[in-house]
Scaffold this active site. Structure first.
Site, PDB file in Angstrom:
ATOM      1  N   ASN A 188       4.851  -4.527  14.357  1.00 32.42           N
ATOM      2  CA  ASN A 188       4.003  -4.285  13.188  1.00 32.42           C
ATOM      3  C   ASN A 188       2.993  -3.175  13.489  1.00 32.42           C
ATOM      4  OD1 ASN A 188       3.129  -5.272  10.516  1.00 32.42           O
ATOM      5  ND2 ASN A 188       1.252  -5.945  11.548  1.00 32.42           N
ATOM      6  N   ASP A 247      -3.136  -3.026   1.279  1.00 37.62           N
ATOM      7  CA  ASP A 247      -4.330  -2.883   0.445  1.00 37.62           C
ATOM      8  C   ASP A 247      -4.572  -1.383   0.267  1.00 37.62           C
ATOM      9  OD1 ASP A 247      -5.587  -2.225   2.892  1.00 37.62           O
ATOM     10  OD2 ASP A 247      -6.834  -4.019   2.940  1.00 37.62           O
TER      11      ASP A 247
END
Ligand code: XIL
Length: 370
Positions: free
Chosen positions: A216, A283
């Protein structure tokens, strides 16, 4: 059968039904690689993000602040209604689970796992190997490189074993690269060398062979020096038989930068290696106060990231990094920026929410075309 007649659907049941009817890619009644029983069928609003996403074989997730979850009924309701996967924002990090060496505290993470089970949600485990949010005893201690390697092995084994069978995807290694594509100088690189990444995946796999294991990172959404480096790494790991299943692009965007280059193509090249991909921490922050053009840019960024994921068959989840602006990590880290989430400070949905809802509706066929 006219599916659109039922106002409320059972998420897992509908997914299975639609998968049978439409052959929807990756429909997630029995998610790939998931050890645990399929999630319970729960009633979810048909036009919720999770209800719409279930029709197209995608899990919509959110990071969860477990303190707020424990105290705010409205936050709990939105988490349950809108999302089919949850990620602990902080409570599976090493600092939280082992504040004192040898003494584990799984309580907050266990509660989130129970919440997920009760609400038919899957859990993204986050994160096993990182250079941040480490316990003080580890970073200020005087362990030798060999001892650090043993400590990391034990940490991974103990944490993955504790949650065995309850985690859908683990972020095994987080943020190991710099933006220029060189490896980040961390205590793990210094102690163990670059092989710590392969070690971590092997140790995690030994502890829970059925969890999907992810690398990630941020700034790997589009094609560029950093994603090229991650691509080279995971290609090599695959070639060596290291048990890695997926790559997560975090998706922390900022309207002052453009949209990442060739995002769909980038996700696809990872998928073509035989990996799953996911958007893991979406986001879109902006400089405050928000202007109309900036809000429109935020809507576009949220939508385009979701679109890129939907266009890649192996993209199995799209997770937002929290949903309410009041609880965002952004203002504390990026001075003068905020409004990065899809609900406002009072937990009312913003235009970013409706942008995602629209993309999901389009992906499944607009409701009146059902
Ligand atoms: C952040 C949390 O949101 C904050 O509450 C915490 O103080 C710091 O970490 N990339 C990651 C996440 O992988 O774990 C980070 O989460 C945000 C950046």
């Amino acid at each position: 059968m006219k599916l659109r007649r039922s106002a409320i659907v059972a998420a897992a049941g509908l997914t299975a039904l639609l998968a049978a009817q439409t052959g929807a890619a990756g429909a997630a009644a029995s998610p790939p690689g998931h050890a645990a029983k399929p999630p319970v069928a729960v009633a979810v609003p048909r036009d919720s993000l999770r209800g719409l996403a279930s029709k197209v074989g995608l899990r919509i997730g959110t990071a969860v602040n477990t303190d707020v979850l424990a105290t705010d009924a409205q936050y709990r309701q939105i988490t349950a209604d809108q999302f089919s996967s949850v990620t602990p924002e902080n409570v599976m990090k090493w600092q939280v689970v082992e504040p004192t060496q040898g003494t584990y505290d799984w309580s907050a993470a266990d509660q989130l796992v129970s919440f997920a089970k009760a609400n038919g949600q899957l859990v993204r485990g986050h994160t096993l190997v990182w250079q941040n949010q480490l316990p003080g005893w580890l970073t200020t201690g005087s362990s030798t490189p060999a001892q650090l390697r043993d400590l990391l092995h034990k940490h991974i084994t103990d944490e993955v074993s504790h949650f065995k069978g309850h985690i859908w995807q683990w972020d095994v290694v987080n943020e190991a690269f710099n933006d220029d594509g060189t490896m980040r100088d961390t205590l793990w690189l210094r102690a163990i060398g670059p092989g710590y990444i392969a070690d971590a995946f092997r140790w995690a796999h030994e502890a829970d062979p059925k969890a999907l294991l992810f690398y990630n990172d941020y700034n790997i959404e589009g094609i560029g020096a950093k994603s090229d480096a991650v691509f080279a790494l995971v290609k090599q790991l695959r070639a060596e038989g290291v048990p890695i299943d997926g790559v997560g692009a975090q998706g922390h965007l900022d309207t002052k930068y453009g949209f990442p280059d060739q995002m769909q193509q980038n996700l696809q090249r990872f998928a073509d290696l035989g990996l799953k991909v996911a958007l893991t921490e979406v986001d879109v922050r902006t400089t405050l106060p928000v202007t109309t053009p900036e809000a429109l840019a935020q809507n576009a960024d949220y939508s385009q990231m979701l679109g890129a994921c939907l266009l890649v068959r192996q993209c199995i989840s799209y997770t937002v990094w929290g949903f309410g602006d009041a609880y965002s990590w952004v203002p504390g880290v990026f001075a003068g920026e905020g409004s990065a989430n899809i609900y406002d400070e009072s937990l009312q949905p913003k235009t970013q929410y409706f942008a995602l809802q629209q993309v999901l509706s389009l992906a499944g066929g607009a409701p009146h075309r059902g």
